[in-house]
Design a protein around this motif. Sequence first.
Motif, PDB file in Angstrom:
ATOM      1  N   VAL A  86       0.870  -1.174   0.000  1.00 31.30           N
ATOM      2  CA  VAL A  86       0.000   0.000   0.000  1.00 31.30           C
ATOM      3  C   VAL A  86       0.908   1.225   0.000  1.00 31.30           C
ATOM      4  N   ILE A  87       0.836   2.024  -1.061  1.00 32.38           N
ATOM      5  CA  ILE A  87       1.678   3.207  -1.204  1.00 32.38           C
ATOM      6  C   ILE A  87       0.828   4.474  -1.060  1.00 32.38           C
ATOM      7  N   GLY A  88       1.489   5.621  -1.045  1.00 34.39           N
ATOM      8  CA  GLY A  88       0.769   6.881  -0.910  1.00 34.39           C
ATOM      9  C   GLY A  88       0.432   7.208   0.531  1.00 34.39           C
ATOM     10  N   ASN A  89       1.257   6.745   1.474  1.00 30.44           N
ATOM     11  CA  ASN A  89       0.980   6.931   2.894  1.00 30.44           C
ATOM     12  C   ASN A  89       1.528   8.250   3.441  1.00 30.44           C
ATOM     13  N   CYS A  90       1.108   8.565   4.658  1.00 37.17           N
ATOM     14  CA  CYS A  90       1.581   9.742   5.407  1.00 37.17           C
ATOM     15  C   CYS A  90       1.321  11.061   4.685  1.00 37.17           C
ATOM     16  N   GLY A  91       0.286  11.074   3.850  1.00 38.12           N
ATOM     17  CA  GLY A  91      -0.077  12.317   3.169  1.00 38.12           C
ATOM     18  C   GLY A  91       0.716  12.587   1.908  1.00 38.12           C
ATOM     19  N   TYR A  92       1.664  11.706   1.568  1.00 42.03           N
ATOM     20  CA  TYR A  92       2.476  11.902   0.358  1.00 42.03           C
ATOM     21  C   TYR A  92       2.080  10.888  -0.707  1.00 42.03           C
ATOM     22  N   SER A  93       1.804  11.380  -1.892  1.00 47.69           N
ATOM     23  CA  SER A  93       1.626  10.508  -3.056  1.00 47.69           C
ATOM     24  C   SER A  93       2.269  11.190  -4.251  1.00 47.69           C
ATOM     25  N   SER A  94       2.423  10.453  -5.320  1.00 47.55           N
ATOM     26  CA  SER A  94       3.084  10.985  -6.521  1.00 47.55           C
ATOM     27  C   SER A  94       2.138  11.819  -7.377  1.00 47.55           C
ATOM     28  N   PHE A  95       0.963  12.083  -6.897  1.00 46.10           N
ATOM     29  CA  PHE A  95      -0.089  12.779  -7.627  1.00 46.10           C
ATOM     30  C   PHE A  95      -1.108  13.265  -6.623  1.00 46.10           C
ATOM     31  N   HIS A 143      -3.092  13.329   1.120  1.00 46.54           N
ATOM     32  CA  HIS A 143      -3.756  14.603   1.377  1.00 46.54           C
ATOM     33  C   HIS A 143      -2.771  15.768   1.307  1.00 46.54           C
ATOM     34  N   GLY A 144      -1.532  15.563   1.784  1.00 45.24           N
ATOM     35  CA  GLY A 144      -0.551  16.631   1.732  1.00 45.24           C
ATOM     36  C   GLY A 144      -0.247  17.059   0.317  1.00 45.24           C
ATOM     37  N   THR A 145      -0.098  16.091  -0.581  1.00 50.86           N
ATOM     38  CA  THR A 145       0.151  16.395  -1.989  1.00 50.86           C
ATOM     39  C   THR A 145      -1.053  17.076  -2.612  1.00 50.86           C
ATOM     40  N   LEU A 181      -7.554   7.626   1.040  1.00 48.40           N
ATOM     41  CA  LEU A 181      -6.863   8.889   1.307  1.00 48.40           C
ATOM     42  C   LEU A 181      -5.973   8.718   2.529  1.00 48.40           C
ATOM     43  N   SER A 182      -4.760   9.252   2.452  1.00 43.61           N
ATOM     44  CA  SER A 182      -3.882   9.237   3.623  1.00 43.61           C
ATOM     45  C   SER A 182      -3.581  10.662   4.050  1.00 43.61           C
ATOM     46  N   THR A 183      -3.333  10.843   5.340  1.00 44.37           N
ATOM     47  CA  THR A 183      -2.892  12.141   5.842  1.00 44.37           C
ATOM     48  C   THR A 183      -1.584  11.984   6.604  1.00 44.37           C
ATOM     49  N   GLY A 184      -0.801  13.059   6.577  1.00 41.19           N
ATOM     50  CA  GLY A 184       0.403  13.179   7.391  1.00 41.19           C
ATOM     51  C   GLY A 184       0.252  14.457   8.190  1.00 41.19           C
ATOM     52  N   LEU A 185      -0.409  14.378   9.321  1.00 40.74           N
ATOM     53  CA  LEU A 185      -0.837  15.584  10.028  1.00 40.74           C
ATOM     54  C   LEU A 185       0.248  16.207  10.901  1.00 40.74           C
ATOM     55  N   ILE A 186       1.489  15.692  10.790  1.00 40.55           N
ATOM     56  CA  ILE A 186       2.616  16.394  11.411  1.00 40.55           C
ATOM     57  C   ILE A 186       3.487  17.060  10.356  1.00 40.55           C
ATOM     58  N   TYR A 187       3.178  16.799   9.079  1.00 38.92           N
ATOM     59  CA  TYR A 187       3.997  17.321   7.976  1.00 38.92           C
ATOM     60  C   TYR A 187       3.277  18.463   7.264  1.00 38.92           C
ATOM     61  N   PRO A 188       4.046  19.436   6.752  1.00 36.47           N
ATOM     62  CA  PRO A 188       3.412  20.467   5.939  1.00 36.47           C
ATOM     63  C   PRO A 188       3.094  19.913   4.556  1.00 36.47           C
ATOM     64  N   PRO A 189       1.994  20.316   3.923  1.00 41.24           N
ATOM     65  CA  PRO A 189       0.998  21.249   4.439  1.00 41.24           C
ATOM     66  C   PRO A 189      -0.171  20.575   5.159  1.00 41.24           C
ATOM     67  N   GLY A 190      -0.099  19.244   5.342  1.00 40.17           N
ATOM     68  CA  GLY A 190      -1.196  18.543   6.012  1.00 40.17           C
ATOM     69  C   GLY A 190      -1.445  19.042   7.418  1.00 40.17           C
ATOM     70  N   HIS A 215      -1.292   9.165   9.379  1.00 40.39           N
ATOM     71  CA  HIS A 215      -0.205   9.503  10.308  1.00 40.39           C
ATOM     72  C   HIS A 215      -0.791  10.643  11.135  1.00 40.39           C
ATOM     73  N   ILE A 216      -1.192  10.316  12.344  1.00 41.68           N
ATOM     74  CA  ILE A 216      -2.020  11.217  13.140  1.00 41.68           C
ATOM     75  C   ILE A 216      -1.254  12.465  13.588  1.00 41.68           C
ATOM     76  N   ARG A 217      -1.983  13.404  14.185  1.00 42.53           N
ATOM     77  CA  ARG A 217      -1.448  14.739  14.465  1.00 42.53           C
ATOM     78  C   ARG A 217      -0.371  14.755  15.545  1.00 42.53           C
ATOM     79  N   SER A 218      -0.347  13.755  16.384  1.00 42.02           N
ATOM     80  CA  SER A 218       0.691  13.646  17.411  1.00 42.02           C
ATOM     81  C   SER A 218       0.895  12.183  17.752  1.00 42.02           C
ATOM     82  N   GLU A 219       2.157  11.793  17.920  1.00 41.26           N
ATOM     83  CA  GLU A 219       2.471  10.441  18.372  1.00 41.26           C
ATOM     84  C   GLU A 219       3.209  10.480  19.713  1.00 41.26           C
ATOM     85  N   GLY A 220       3.146  11.656  20.368  1.00 39.02           N
ATOM     86  CA  GLY A 220       3.838  11.845  21.632  1.00 39.02           C
ATOM     87  C   GLY A 220       2.932  12.425  22.689  1.00 39.02           C
ATOM     88  N   ASP A 221       3.177  13.688  23.037  1.00 40.04           N
ATOM     89  CA  ASP A 221       2.460  14.321  24.143  1.00 40.04           C
ATOM     90  C   ASP A 221       0.949  14.344  23.948  1.00 40.04           C
TER      91      ASP A 221
END
Length: 418
Positions: A86-95, A143-145, A181-190, A215-221
Amino acid sequence: MFDLVIKNAKVVDGSGKDEFIADIGISGDKIVEVGRLEQPETKATIDAPEFLVMPGFIDIHSHSDESYLINPLAESKLRQGITTEVIGNCGYSSFPLSDEVRLRYQDQLREWGIRIEWSTAEEFLQRLEKAKPAVNIVPLVGHGTLRASVVGYDNRAPSDEEMKKMKDQLREALSSGCWGLSTGLIYPPGCFADTEEIIELAKVLKEYGGFYASHIRSEGDDLLNAIEEAISIGRSADVLVEISHLKAAGKRNWGKAAQAIEIIVNARENEGVAVGFDRYPYTASATDLGSLLPHWAHEGGRQQTIEYIRDPDTSDRIIAEMRKNLEGKDGWGSIMLSYAGCPEYEQFEGLSIKEIASIKHISPEVVVFHLLLRSRFSASICSFTMNNKETELILTHPLCVVCTDATARRLTGPLSKG
């Protein structure tokens, strides 16, 4: 007549029942019989009493998006038994790619020798099909792309017109063969998107039976609130949710993994939300070096970030926030440079930022700034922020799917770097 028979194998068929001894008859590219085959007519036989035979594994979270254009054989995945990625994860895809985003991605792929000659999902998937990858591909829309190509890197909500355009491009990608759809909610611009924006896009997934991976908005605090946000998106849009590489990062957050799992199980059993999670079997995460910068430092795109780094006032603010965010994560000693992206720092790959700073007699923060600027933001890191106890707790849970979170690699050539 079979083309191949695998005899006396220990079979694990994926149904959940215990392993059993069987022969497997194969004709062409299909398994046509599983059982005890007495003196079968076959062109070839493999006697496999010492081996497990099972269906190919699904790597539900991978980043092999463009690597198949370089090496479609993907030996590093096949040798692990992976036959679907499964590709296109963390809000990044090639399109989908606007002209501006295409230039940015082209810069990142320059060392791989890939020329981006596509914009839409359909065009990329056609290019991928021509490469004839050795494994099955399940593409997601990042989603970031998508947001970068429509809204850019501004920290604001999309206009009504921009939201419509994102939905239209998402529908086009889903119609072309994407699964979700994937999101990377710690990465810009997601990271600039609010929950309502993601819900609106997730509603489009419902039309196509697609799923939402995050990839959720926080994996820590703020891990537990981030889990709740992902669940709320699934609940509101009525779509299946996959929480990417579940973890509790940083010593001060160790212990939250069990709480996170409890929230997920409760949502499934008591609220009917279809939510699961995946995890890789290591205690370090891998990501871009730029992820260490505070979110605001990414506003306006890369050139603006460069100006922030070079300005004494804003660079001091970035340094202060980076130091604060590193608390409880073993500091700079826990962050290893995995790929330098520039000749000056190649010799330091495999060392921590703390070690590099000591060797060069500069601060760790200046090391980060140098690397970002001289690698043109291509440097990457591994952060050792997890423990084995929680890793095992997550991996052994029935709702967990094992993943690599990794690109298909090679021992030589472009895919060996890093």
